[in-house]
Design a protein around this motif. Structure first.
Motif, mmCIF file in Angstrom:
data_model
loop_
_atom_site.group_PDB
_atom_site.id
_atom_site.type_symbol
_atom_site.label_atom_id
_atom_site.label_comp_id
_atom_site.label_asym_id
_atom_site.label_seq_id
_atom_site.Cartn_x
_atom_site.Cartn_y
_atom_site.Cartn_z
ATOM 1 N N PHE A 70 0.829 -1.206 0.000
ATOM 2 C CA PHE A 70 0.000 0.000 0.000
ATOM 3 C C PHE A 70 0.867 1.261 0.000
ATOM 4 O O PHE A 70 0.584 2.215 -0.733
ATOM 5 C CB PHE A 70 -0.949 0.001 1.210
ATOM 6 C CG PHE A 70 -2.255 -0.703 0.955
ATOM 7 C CD1 PHE A 70 -3.397 0.009 0.619
ATOM 8 C CD2 PHE A 70 -2.350 -2.081 1.062
ATOM 9 C CE1 PHE A 70 -4.609 -0.636 0.385
ATOM 10 C CE2 PHE A 70 -3.546 -2.742 0.832
ATOM 11 C CZ PHE A 70 -4.674 -2.010 0.491
ATOM 12 N N LYS A 123 -3.307 -5.771 -7.568
ATOM 13 C CA LYS A 123 -4.551 -5.030 -7.837
ATOM 14 C C LYS A 123 -5.661 -5.454 -6.880
ATOM 15 O O LYS A 123 -6.342 -4.608 -6.285
ATOM 16 C CB LYS A 123 -4.990 -5.276 -9.287
ATOM 17 C CG LYS A 123 -6.260 -4.548 -9.663
ATOM 18 C CD LYS A 123 -6.666 -4.831 -11.091
ATOM 19 C CE LYS A 123 -7.922 -4.045 -11.397
ATOM 20 N NZ LYS A 123 -8.850 -4.744 -12.224
ATOM 21 N N LEU A 126 -5.002 -4.188 -3.301
ATOM 22 C CA LEU A 126 -5.205 -2.747 -3.127
ATOM 23 C C LEU A 126 -6.685 -2.355 -3.089
ATOM 24 O O LEU A 126 -7.024 -1.262 -2.647
ATOM 25 C CB LEU A 126 -4.487 -1.974 -4.236
ATOM 26 C CG LEU A 126 -2.960 -2.039 -4.194
ATOM 27 C CD1 LEU A 126 -2.367 -1.406 -5.450
ATOM 28 C CD2 LEU A 126 -2.416 -1.366 -2.944
ATOM 29 N N GLN A 127 -7.573 -3.252 -3.525
ATOM 30 C CA GLN A 127 -9.011 -2.960 -3.528
ATOM 31 C C GLN A 127 -9.759 -3.679 -2.400
ATOM 32 O O GLN A 127 -10.976 -3.539 -2.291
ATOM 33 C CB GLN A 127 -9.619 -3.382 -4.868
ATOM 34 C CG GLN A 127 -9.084 -2.602 -6.037
ATOM 35 C CD GLN A 127 -9.555 -3.158 -7.377
ATOM 36 O OE1 GLN A 127 -9.971 -4.302 -7.486
ATOM 37 N NE2 GLN A 127 -9.479 -2.336 -8.400
ATOM 38 N N ASN A 128 -9.036 -4.428 -1.577
ATOM 39 C CA ASN A 128 -9.680 -5.269 -0.568
ATOM 40 C C ASN A 128 -9.938 -4.497 0.723
ATOM 41 O O ASN A 128 -9.009 -4.160 1.465
ATOM 42 C CB ASN A 128 -8.790 -6.495 -0.284
ATOM 43 C CG ASN A 128 -9.491 -7.539 0.534
ATOM 44 O OD1 ASN A 128 -10.522 -7.294 1.147
ATOM 45 N ND2 ASN A 128 -8.920 -8.725 0.546
ATOM 46 N N GLU A 129 -11.215 -4.238 1.018
ATOM 47 C CA GLU A 129 -11.602 -3.494 2.216
ATOM 48 C C GLU A 129 -11.272 -4.221 3.519
ATOM 49 O O GLU A 129 -11.316 -3.621 4.582
ATOM 50 C CB GLU A 129 -13.110 -3.201 2.200
ATOM 51 C CG GLU A 129 -13.511 -2.067 1.312
ATOM 52 C CD GLU A 129 -14.961 -1.688 1.538
ATOM 53 O OE1 GLU A 129 -15.328 -1.305 2.670
ATOM 54 O OE2 GLU A 129 -15.730 -1.789 0.567
ATOM 55 N N ARG A 171 -7.151 4.541 7.416
ATOM 56 C CA ARG A 171 -8.082 5.146 6.445
ATOM 57 C C ARG A 171 -7.394 6.152 5.525
ATOM 58 O O ARG A 171 -7.733 6.246 4.347
ATOM 59 C CB ARG A 171 -9.237 5.853 7.181
ATOM 60 C CG ARG A 171 -10.256 4.932 7.747
ATOM 61 C CD ARG A 171 -11.129 4.413 6.654
ATOM 62 N NE ARG A 171 -12.135 3.538 7.243
ATOM 63 C CZ ARG A 171 -13.205 3.145 6.629
ATOM 64 N NH1 ARG A 171 -13.437 3.535 5.403
ATOM 65 N NH2 ARG A 171 -14.051 2.335 7.198
ATOM 66 N N TRP A 174 -5.524 4.221 2.912
ATOM 67 C CA TRP A 174 -6.529 3.571 2.068
ATOM 68 C C TRP A 174 -7.118 4.564 1.065
ATOM 69 O O TRP A 174 -7.210 4.281 -0.125
ATOM 70 C CB TRP A 174 -7.633 2.972 2.944
ATOM 71 C CG TRP A 174 -8.818 2.484 2.175
ATOM 72 C CD1 TRP A 174 -10.006 3.136 1.967
ATOM 73 C CD2 TRP A 174 -8.938 1.235 1.486
ATOM 74 N NE1 TRP A 174 -10.850 2.363 1.202
ATOM 75 C CE2 TRP A 174 -10.215 1.202 0.888
ATOM 76 C CE3 TRP A 174 -8.091 0.138 1.309
ATOM 77 C CZ2 TRP A 174 -10.676 0.117 0.136
ATOM 78 C CZ3 TRP A 174 -8.552 -0.938 0.553
ATOM 79 C CH2 TRP A 174 -9.826 -0.945 -0.018
ATOM 80 N N ASN A 175 -7.518 5.744 1.581
ATOM 81 C CA ASN A 175 -8.137 6.756 0.701
ATOM 82 C C ASN A 175 -7.172 7.242 -0.373
ATOM 83 O O ASN A 175 -7.555 7.443 -1.525
ATOM 84 C CB ASN A 175 -8.659 7.929 1.527
ATOM 85 C CG ASN A 175 -9.874 7.539 2.352
ATOM 86 O OD1 ASN A 175 -10.585 6.589 2.024
ATOM 87 N ND2 ASN A 175 -10.105 8.254 3.441
ATOM 88 N N VAL A 177 -4.697 5.553 -1.713
ATOM 89 C CA VAL A 177 -4.547 4.461 -2.680
ATOM 90 C C VAL A 177 -5.783 4.353 -3.575
ATOM 91 O O VAL A 177 -5.669 4.146 -4.781
ATOM 92 C CB VAL A 177 -4.262 3.125 -1.959
ATOM 93 C CG1 VAL A 177 -4.455 1.923 -2.867
ATOM 94 C CG2 VAL A 177 -2.849 3.119 -1.387
ATOM 95 N N GLN A 178 -6.977 4.528 -2.999
ATOM 96 C CA GLN A 178 -8.201 4.413 -3.795
ATOM 97 C C GLN A 178 -8.328 5.582 -4.782
ATOM 98 O O GLN A 178 -8.888 5.431 -5.861
ATOM 99 C CB GLN A 178 -9.440 4.341 -2.892
ATOM 100 C CG GLN A 178 -9.444 3.152 -1.939
ATOM 101 C CD GLN A 178 -9.054 1.843 -2.591
ATOM 102 O OE1 GLN A 178 -9.676 1.396 -3.538
ATOM 103 N NE2 GLN A 178 -7.995 1.210 -2.093
ATOM 104 N N ASP A 179 -7.836 6.756 -4.372
ATOM 105 C CA ASP A 179 -7.868 7.936 -5.269
ATOM 106 C C ASP A 179 -6.939 7.701 -6.451
ATOM 107 O O ASP A 179 -7.186 8.061 -7.549
ATOM 108 C CB ASP A 179 -7.451 9.209 -4.542
ATOM 109 C CG ASP A 179 -8.540 9.669 -3.586
ATOM 110 O OD1 ASP A 179 -9.695 9.226 -3.714
ATOM 111 O OD2 ASP A 179 -8.217 10.471 -2.678
#
Length: 179
Positions: A70, A123, A126-129, A171, A174-175, A177-179
């Motif tokens: 991450f 991939k 990186l998308q796993n909550e 968080r 996480w945010n 990485v999601q952006d």
């Protein structure tokens, strides 16, 4: 006379099997709604609690690799490059790590004889909550117990429960990485 009862016996057997199937499905759904882990294998970075198989605890070694993945991605390193770095350092990919720990794990998406990190593995990670403490289950399922093929389910039917276990990723990271 016995032959005449056979169709009736088969009807009772089918009904019994259907009732058992419905009860099992109801139990699984109940556990999913409660945020309990019901899978056979945990995601990389976690292991089942020895005290409660439906609870996840952090796997210290693997969780450090997850944090690193991450962090590298948030620093602008691409998924393919991250995979190459981990492979060059000899860090076991999730399926090989599970085997090393004695789990009888098989990844059906994996190419034959590949035992290394891939773009796809990074991939999905990186998308796993799960890594922020959320349990998300019911993403895949079959229409009937008779069909063994699982198909993706619509997002609005997933069972998503926040804060079910200790997070590996905060968080903020996480945010980013999601952006």
């Amino acid at each position: 006379a016995y032959d005449m009862l056979l169709p009736i016996k088969n009807i009772f057997n089918e009904q019994y099997a259907r009732d058992i199937s419905n009860k099992v499905q109801a139990t699984v759904k109940s556990k999913q709604k409660a945020g309990e882990f019901i899978g056979a294998f945990t995601s990389y970075g976690y292991k089942k609690s020895p005290a409660n198989k439906n609870k996840l605890v952090i796997d210290e070694y693997a969780s450090e690799v997850v944090k690193r993945v991450f962090t590298m991605y948030a620093q602008g390193i691409g998924k393919q490059s991250i995979a190459k770095i981990l492979n060059a350092e000899g860090i076991l990919c999730p399926s090989e790590y599970k085997k090393l720990n004695g789990e009888n794990y098989k990844n059906c998406n994996r190419l034959e004889k590949t035992s290394y990190w891939t773009y796809s593995t990074i991939k999905v990670m990186l998308q796993n909550e799960l890594y922020i403490g959320n349990m998300v289950q019911g993403k895949y399922g079959s229409v009937s117990y008779k069909t063994k093929q699982n198909k993706p389910r619509p997002k609005d039917t997933w069972y998503r429960v926040e804060g079910t276990h200790e997070a590996i990723i905060d968080r903020e990271l996480w945010n980013r990485v999601q952006d």
